[in-house]
Design an enzyme around this catalytic site. Structure first.
Site, short mmCIF file in Angstrom:
data_model
loop_
_atom_site.label_atom_id
_atom_site.label_comp_id
_atom_site.label_asym_id
_atom_site.label_seq_id
_atom_site.Cartn_x
_atom_site.Cartn_y
_atom_site.Cartn_z
N ASP A 19 8.11 -7.04 -4.38
CA ASP A 19 8.79 -7.56 -2.95
C ASP A 19 9.83 -8.10 -2.72
OD1 ASP A 19 5.84 -6.83 -2.60
OD2 ASP A 19 5.31 -9.20 -2.92
N GLU A 226 2.17 -2.99 6.33
CA GLU A 226 2.82 -4.38 5.49
C GLU A 226 4.24 -4.05 5.21
OE1 GLU A 226 0.49 -5.36 2.33
OE2 GLU A 226 1.23 -3.86 1.05
O1 FUB Z 1 3.04 -8.88 -3.38
C1 FUB Z 1 1.84 -9.25 -2.66
C2 FUB Z 1 1.72 -8.23 -1.67
O2 FUB Z 1 1.68 -6.87 -2.16
C3 FUB Z 1 2.91 -8.19 -0.61
O3 FUB Z 1 2.97 -9.31 0.19
C4 FUB Z 1 2.79 -6.92 -0.13
O4 FUB Z 1 3.77 -6.50 0.67
C5 FUB Z 1 2.41 -5.97 -1.33
O5 FUB Z 1 3.58 -5.61 -1.83
#
Ligand code: FUB
Length: 327
Positions: A19, A226
């Site tokens: 991320d 997301e």
């Molecule tokens: O790393 C945890 C979660 O997985 C992140 O918040 C999302 O964007 C995905 O990458």
């Protein structure tokens, strides 16, 4: 300390990182990743396997230099309101201060977004006592615009709980919209001058096709899932994000930071692993994509590694699609 970092290879390999939010601060490239850990718990659509407990800040003087790990910049134990899961963070600079924005579950198990501050881009960061009032869900990304107004973008489905906030309050068993209904959009709120509060209630961003029709929830190649990121190029705002189930990083463009955004295409084809998450940063006069995949851990998706590659615009401002496994 590792040697200089080549494109499309992990920028560090002594810890697992994911991320990435990349920025140029004080003439260096700073990367704010999640810090993936081993865990013995369940792996599920709720994201329980992502049981991260701290953040490390990474930096590179330039792309010919080694990547430096500045060590632990913030730990869960020091954040009074947070119980677990320090997921994807971002950083911003304003008021002579560095701000780290991060999501975590509160003591009721609800994802919220917190802020921590530092006088250095490398941290350590001191967290505020409480999360940002009115914040929810995950994956904050902050744009400080050329007029110095700052906007926070956030939200993620499933483990990130965004579909549970469709009424404006948390409904634990709420599900996403029908496939033929408009998809849920990320949220945006302008931040107050001190960067510690929302100036207004967060608004849902509308993402539409070239004809102005909303992208539908069943359109899994284009709908928001997301990991929002907003950058500005030649007067346009680019909102890029993960499509989740189809594992792409796609983007949409607008002349307004709060949208509506018009869907344009794919930036990054699927990487190894379920999740895909990115940031886009200008270093001197060139643009770069930071992303992660799970190749170093052998495809174990909760142990990911941050990489980078070059990003290229076409003459008309659209972005060329990147294949992460071809140079
Ligand atoms: O790393 C945890 C979660 O997985 C992140 O918040 C999302 O964007 C995905 O990458």
């Amino acid at each position: 300390m590792s040697k200089s970092v080549k494109p499309n290879t992990p920028i560090v390999d002594h810890i697992f990182t994911a991320d990435p939010s990349a920025h140029v601060f004080e003439g260096k490239i700073y990367v704010y990743p999640s810090h993936d850990l081993d865990h013995d718990g369940p792996s599920n659509d709720n994201g329980d396997q992502y049981a991260m407990e701290d953040y490390h800040v990474l930096s590179l003087d330039d792309f010919n230099s080694p990547c430096v790990d500045h060590g632990e910049a913030l730990h869960l134990r020091d954040i009074p309101w947070a119980k677990q899961q320090l997921w994807a963070p971002d950083a911003a600079f304003k008021n002579d201060t560095y701000y780290l924005f991060f999501p975590a579950r509160d003591h009721e198990g609800i994802f919220r977004i917190g802020v921590a501050t530092s006088s250095s881009p490398a941290g350590p960061f001191a967290p505020q006592e409480n999360y940002i009032p009115g914040s929810f869900s995950i994956d904050p990304a902050v744009l400080v615009d050329e007029d110095d107004r700052a906007y926070i973008y956030f939200g993620g489905l499933w483990g990130g709980q965004l579909e549970k906030w469709q009424t404006g309050s948390f409904v634990p068993d709420a599900e996403g919209p029908a496939p033929t209904a408009p998809a849920i959009g990320p949220r945006v709120a302008e931040l107050t001058e001190d960067m510690l509060n929302f100036k207004e209630a967060p608004k849902e961003i509308s993402i539409v096709d070239e004809e102005g029709n909303p992208i539908l929830a069943g359109d899994e190649d284009r709908r928001y899932f997301e990991g929002p990121w907003v950058h500005k190029h030649n007067g346009y705002y680019y909102l890029s994000y993960s499509t989740g189930t189809t594992h792409k990083i796609v983007y949409a463009m607008s002349q307004n930071p709060q949208g509506p955004y018009i869907f344009k295409g794919t930036i990054l084809n699927p990487v190894m692993g379920w999740t895909t998450h990115h940031s886009i940063v200008k270093v001197e006069d060139k643009w770069y994509l930071f992303y992660h995949d799970a190749s170093l851990s052998g495809g174990i998706d909760h142990k990911r590694s941050v990489k980078y590659t070059k990003l290229t615009y076409n003459e008309d401002g659209t972005i060329q699609t990147i294949d992460p496994y071809k140079d």
